[in-house]
Scaffold this motif. Structure first.
Motif, PDB file in Angstrom:
ATOM      1  N   ASN A 116      -7.531   3.725  -0.931  1.00  0.00           N
ATOM      2  CA  ASN A 116      -6.494   2.789  -0.328  1.00  0.00           C
ATOM      3  C   ASN A 116      -6.095   3.012   1.337  1.00  0.00           C
ATOM      4  OD1 ASN A 116      -3.315   2.264   0.125  1.00  0.00           O
ATOM      5  ND2 ASN A 116      -2.907   2.219  -2.511  1.00  0.00           N
ATOM      6  N   LYS A 117      -6.335   1.802   1.964  1.00  0.00           N
ATOM      7  CA  LYS A 117      -5.456   2.452   3.522  1.00  0.00           C
ATOM      8  C   LYS A 117      -4.190   2.227   4.215  1.00  0.00           C
ATOM      9  CE  LYS A 117      -6.003   0.645   8.356  1.00  0.00           C
ATOM     10  NZ  LYS A 117      -6.909  -0.206   9.120  1.00  0.00           N
ATOM     11  N   SER A 118      -3.060   2.276   2.217  1.00  0.00           N
ATOM     12  CA  SER A 118      -1.289   2.072   3.209  1.00  0.00           C
ATOM     13  C   SER A 118      -1.540   3.775   2.923  1.00  0.00           C
ATOM     14  CB  SER A 118      -1.104   1.104   2.273  1.00  0.00           C
ATOM     15  OG  SER A 118      -0.729   1.599   0.331  1.00  0.00           O
ATOM     16  N   LEU A 119      -1.697   4.299   1.505  1.00  0.00           N
ATOM     17  CA  LEU A 119      -1.407   5.677   0.450  1.00  0.00           C
ATOM     18  C   LEU A 119      -2.487   6.408   1.274  1.00  0.00           C
ATOM     19  CD1 LEU A 119      -0.442   5.749  -2.847  1.00  0.00           C
ATOM     20  CD2 LEU A 119       0.862   5.517  -0.768  1.00  0.00           C
ATOM     21  N   GLN A 120      -3.672   6.132   2.465  1.00  0.00           N
ATOM     22  CA  GLN A 120      -4.904   7.404   2.964  1.00  0.00           C
ATOM     23  C   GLN A 120      -4.705   8.025   1.986  1.00  0.00           C
ATOM     24  OE1 GLN A 120      -3.331   9.065   6.422  1.00  0.00           O
ATOM     25  NE2 GLN A 120      -3.446   6.828   7.545  1.00  0.00           N
ATOM     26  N   GLY A 125      -8.414   8.238  -1.348  1.00  0.00           N
ATOM     27  CA  GLY A 125      -9.289   7.969  -1.704  1.00  0.00           C
ATOM     28  C   GLY A 125      -9.761   8.460  -2.745  1.00  0.00           C
ATOM     29  N   THR A 126     -11.190   7.790  -3.477  1.00  0.00           N
ATOM     30  CA  THR A 126     -11.072   8.474  -4.934  1.00  0.00           C
ATOM     31  C   THR A 126     -13.180   8.504  -4.775  1.00  0.00           C
ATOM     32  OG1 THR A 126     -11.250   9.200  -6.873  1.00  0.00           O
ATOM     33  CG2 THR A 126     -11.021   7.252  -6.764  1.00  0.00           C
ATOM     34  N   ILE A 127     -13.510   8.166  -5.972  1.00  0.00           N
ATOM     35  CA  ILE A 127     -15.268   8.208  -6.087  1.00  0.00           C
ATOM     36  C   ILE A 127     -15.503   7.158  -7.236  1.00  0.00           C
ATOM     37  CG2 ILE A 127     -16.480   9.004  -4.197  1.00  0.00           C
ATOM     38  CD1 ILE A 127     -17.666  10.973  -6.313  1.00  0.00           C
ATOM     39  N   ILE A 174      -6.712   5.184  -8.847  1.00  0.00           N
ATOM     40  CA  ILE A 174      -6.762   5.814  -7.659  1.00  0.00           C
ATOM     41  C   ILE A 174      -4.937   5.458  -7.629  1.00  0.00           C
ATOM     42  CG2 ILE A 174      -7.384   3.600  -6.649  1.00  0.00           C
ATOM     43  CD1 ILE A 174      -8.237   5.533  -3.775  1.00  0.00           C
ATOM     44  N   PRO A 175      -4.408   6.137  -7.027  1.00  0.00           N
ATOM     45  CA  PRO A 175      -2.988   5.991  -6.259  1.00  0.00           C
ATOM     46  C   PRO A 175      -2.258   4.528  -5.814  1.00  0.00           C
ATOM     47  CG  PRO A 175      -3.143   8.269  -6.016  1.00  0.00           C
ATOM     48  CD  PRO A 175      -4.660   7.491  -6.428  1.00  0.00           C
TER      49      PRO A 175
END
Length: 92
Positions: free
Chosen positions: A43-47, A49-51, A60-61
């Motif tokens: 998620n780029k806006s929150l910076q 990541g997950t797998i 992911i938040p």
């Protein structure tokens, strides 16, 4: 060597939880329908990541319902899923 163009199929839902907005989904190989284990979701806006897990599921938040996520995996094309692809959890 030619890398096959295989795309991801991703089921997404935006759900409210006690901690805020989450994006939940599953990453599947579009050609075979098989889950893609350990794909990268960002998620780029929150910076943040997950797998995906070994069955392709992830959480992911999200900062808002307008967030989008990027999905990538070695040998696959990187995909950006925008807000238009997010569905309320009760529709999944």
């Amino acid at each position: 060597m030619r890398i096959p163009l295989i795309t991801f199929f991703l089921l997404l839902s935006a759900v409210l939880s006690a901690q805020g907005l989450l994006i939940e989904g599953r990453v599947l190989n579009k050609a075979t329908g098989e889950p893609v284990a350990y794909a990268n979701i960002y998620n780029k806006s929150l910076q943040k990541g997950t797998i995906s897990n070994n069955e392709g599921y992830f959480r992911i938040p999200a900062g808002s319902r307008d967030d989008s996520v990027f999905v990538s995996f070695v040998g696959f094309r990187k995909i950006n899923f925008a807000r238009c692809c997010l569905k309320p959890a009760h529709n999944c």
